[in-house]
Write an enzyme that holds these catalytic residues in place. Structure first.
Site, PDB file in Angstrom:
ATOM      1  N   TRP A   1     -26.894  53.254 -27.353  1.00  0.00           N
ATOM      2  CA  TRP A   1     -25.787  52.762 -28.138  1.00  0.00           C
ATOM      3  C   TRP A   1     -25.856  51.286 -28.327  1.00  0.00           C
ATOM      4  CZ3 TRP A   1     -23.248  56.439 -30.388  1.00  0.00           C
ATOM      5  CH2 TRP A   1     -23.389  57.638 -29.974  1.00  0.00           C
TER       6      TRP A   1
ATOM      7  N   ASP B   1     -19.010  46.882 -25.566  1.00  0.00           N
ATOM      8  CA  ASP B   1     -18.893  48.173 -25.706  1.00  0.00           C
ATOM      9  C   ASP B   1     -18.512  48.937 -24.447  1.00  0.00           C
ATOM     10  OD1 ASP B   1     -18.530  51.043 -26.300  1.00  0.00           O
ATOM     11  OD2 ASP B   1     -20.495  51.001 -27.363  1.00  0.00           O
TER      12      ASP B   1
ATOM     13  N   LYS C   1     -13.759  59.866 -23.586  1.00  0.00           N
ATOM     14  CA  LYS C   1     -14.406  59.887 -22.237  1.00  0.00           C
ATOM     15  C   LYS C   1     -13.514  59.761 -21.143  1.00  0.00           C
ATOM     16  CE  LYS C   1     -18.323  58.520 -24.959  1.00  0.00           C
ATOM     17  NZ  LYS C   1     -18.936  59.617 -24.938  1.00  0.00           N
TER      18      LYS C   1
HETATM   19  N1  PMP Z   1     -20.766  53.666 -27.448  1.00  0.00           N
HETATM   20  C1  PMP Z   1     -21.073  54.576 -26.229  1.00  0.00           C
HETATM   21  C2  PMP Z   1     -21.223  53.640 -24.998  1.00  0.00           C
HETATM   22  C3  PMP Z   1     -20.785  55.853 -26.641  1.00  0.00           C
HETATM   23  O1  PMP Z   1     -20.968  56.588 -25.307  1.00  0.00           O
HETATM   24  C4  PMP Z   1     -20.500  56.441 -27.585  1.00  0.00           C
HETATM   25  C5  PMP Z   1     -20.176  57.935 -27.769  1.00  0.00           C
HETATM   26  N2  PMP Z   1     -20.964  58.635 -27.006  1.00  0.00           N
HETATM   27  C6  PMP Z   1     -20.530  55.636 -28.834  1.00  0.00           C
HETATM   28  C7  PMP Z   1     -20.457  54.150 -28.707  1.00  0.00           C
HETATM   29  C8  PMP Z   1     -19.834  56.243 -30.152  1.00  0.00           C
HETATM   30  O2  PMP Z   1     -18.641  56.680 -30.274  1.00  0.00           O
HETATM   31  P1  PMP Z   1     -17.872  57.329 -31.342  1.00  0.00           P
HETATM   32  O3  PMP Z   1     -18.482  58.674 -31.473  1.00  0.00           O
HETATM   33  O4  PMP Z   1     -16.631  57.493 -31.146  1.00  0.00           O
HETATM   34  O5  PMP Z   1     -18.313  56.860 -32.713  1.00  0.00           O
END
Ligand code: PMP
Length: 386
Positions: free
Chosen positions: A113, A183, A207
């Site tokens: 991420w 994040d 989550k």
């Molecule tokens: N950052 C992290 C740490 C994540 O776990 C996720 C989703 N698994 C995201 C970003 C992306 O999120 P979204 O699918 O809501 O765009």
């Protein structure tokens, strides 16, 4: 229906280790079901009322106040509710905080991420990578002296918990004068965070905090001045803050569920310190099995940065990993397959995963190890942390 949950009897809830969207507290689901046709005193479902109605005014205000009190958000910061997921934030952050700045943005890349966030920021402006754990397969976090932060940066971006690799910062590094942008998608509301030391926090809700559709932003108010007037209004933090998160129709249902989750946390745990201790105790049950397994289970994350949210590990062979996932599912423990980039197993044990679910997984892991360890020659085959 296509599913690995074939054993689930009608109405039976399994222990769901999905990384997200993820398990919700049963009490919250029951409350949603109870009030789905008619919000008490409103005469309509939350799905049917205007986002400018008094009923939604209170939902929005109570959700915001609830989060502010739980997280300890000071007056210097503002909470905004947006759509587009955490992924949109990967772009909005540099659009708002980097555009027009003379300094680069620093990215500390600790997993998939963080890498995605840096890649999208580079489309917008000047990005400096202060550390990248790719070479160690994102199995650990940097030490303080490994991070080569610019003496000054427009901001420093981190990922507090890498959902795919299962590495989690235990303490945020000091970013000096540069605003810390973090994040917190996969550990939001799972532990306390010192908001006063952050420039911007962002989290998708699916989550720990509810359902997909809403992303929470906590931004230091002075940073709103960086949002250029030339930005499309829907991409400007300043516009969304000025319009009270209602520059357009907000994700009303997701905000409503976020409010219910906040109340569930308050009523069940009281505060985030208590919840964090509960989460750490749950995670320790699984890490103890890894540590006692003499290499049968090889944790992906180095011990000092193991995540309390996503427990990632390998078994001695892919066929054993498949057998593990299949046998666990037969016992009602589902969605344990690791992300394809890491392989193996990932048990996501967010706030709403009951202790009983983690205990059942622990017992299953212990039994699975006992019955397969001698046959597999685990100690030779397992490579330790990767
Ligand atoms: N950052 C992290 C740490 C994540 O776990 C996720 C989703 N698994 C995201 C970003 C992306 O999120 P979204 O699918 O809501 O765009």
């Amino acid at each position: 229906m296509v599913t690995d949950r074939k054993g689930a009897a009608a109405g039976e809830r399994l222990f769901n280790f999905s990384p997200g969207p993820a398990v919700l507290p049963l009490e919250v689901l029951e409350e949603i079901r109870r009030d789905m046709l008619c919000l008490p005193g409103v005469g309509s479902s939350v799905l049917e009322i205007s986002h400018r109605s008094p009923a939604f005014d209170s939902i929005l205000a109570e959700t915001r106040q609830g989060l502010a009190s739980l997280l300890g958000v000071p007056d210097t910061h503002e909470i905004i509710f947006l759509q587009g997921g955490a992924n949109l934030q990967f772009s909005m952050i540099p659009m708002n905080l980097l555009r027009g700045q003379s300094l680069p943005a620093d990215y500390v890349i600790t997993g998939t991420w963080g890498a995605g966030a840096a890649k999208q920021a580079a489309l917008e402006g000047d990005v400096a990578v202060s550390w990248d754990g790719k070479a160690c397969n994102y199995g650990r976090l940097p030490t303080a002296d490994e991070i080569t932060a610019s003496p000054k940066a427009a901001y420093v971006h981190l990922t507090s918990n890498e959902t795919i690799q299962g590495v989690q910062w235990k303490q945020m590094p000091d970013t000096g004068d540069a605003p810390l942008v973090c994040d917190v998608s996969s550990d939001f509301l799972s532990r306390p965070i010192d908001v006063s030391k952050t420039g911007l926090l962002y989290a998708c809700a699916q989550k720990n905090a509810g359902i997909a559709g809403v992303t929470v932003i906590v931004i230091r108010k002075d940073l709103l001045a960086r949002s250029a007037a030339s930005l499309p209004p829907m991409l400007s933090y300043k516009v969304h803050a000025e319009k009270d998160s209602r520059a357009n129709t907000p994700p009303v249902f997701a905000i409503y569920v976020l409010g219910l989750v906040y109340r569930w946390i308050r009523d069940t745990f009281g505060d985030l310190d208590t919840l964090a201790a509960h989460n750490a105790a749950k995670a320790a049950l699984l890490y103890d099995v890894l540590d006692a397994s003499e290499g049968f289970y090889a944790g992906h994350a180095a011990a000092e940065c193991r995540s309390d949210m996503n427990v990632t590990f390998r078994l001695p062979s892919e066929s054993l990993e498949k057998a593990f996932v299949a046998e666990a599912a037969e016992q009602g423990l589902v969605d344990l397959k690791g992300h394809r980039s890491v392989g193996g197993i990932r048990a996501s044990i967010y706030n709403a995963m009951p202790l009983a679910g983690v205990e059942k997984l622990r017992d299953f892991m212990t039994a699975f190890c006992q019955s397969h360890r001698s046959a597999s020659g685990a100690a030779d085959a397992a490579g330790g942390n990767s």
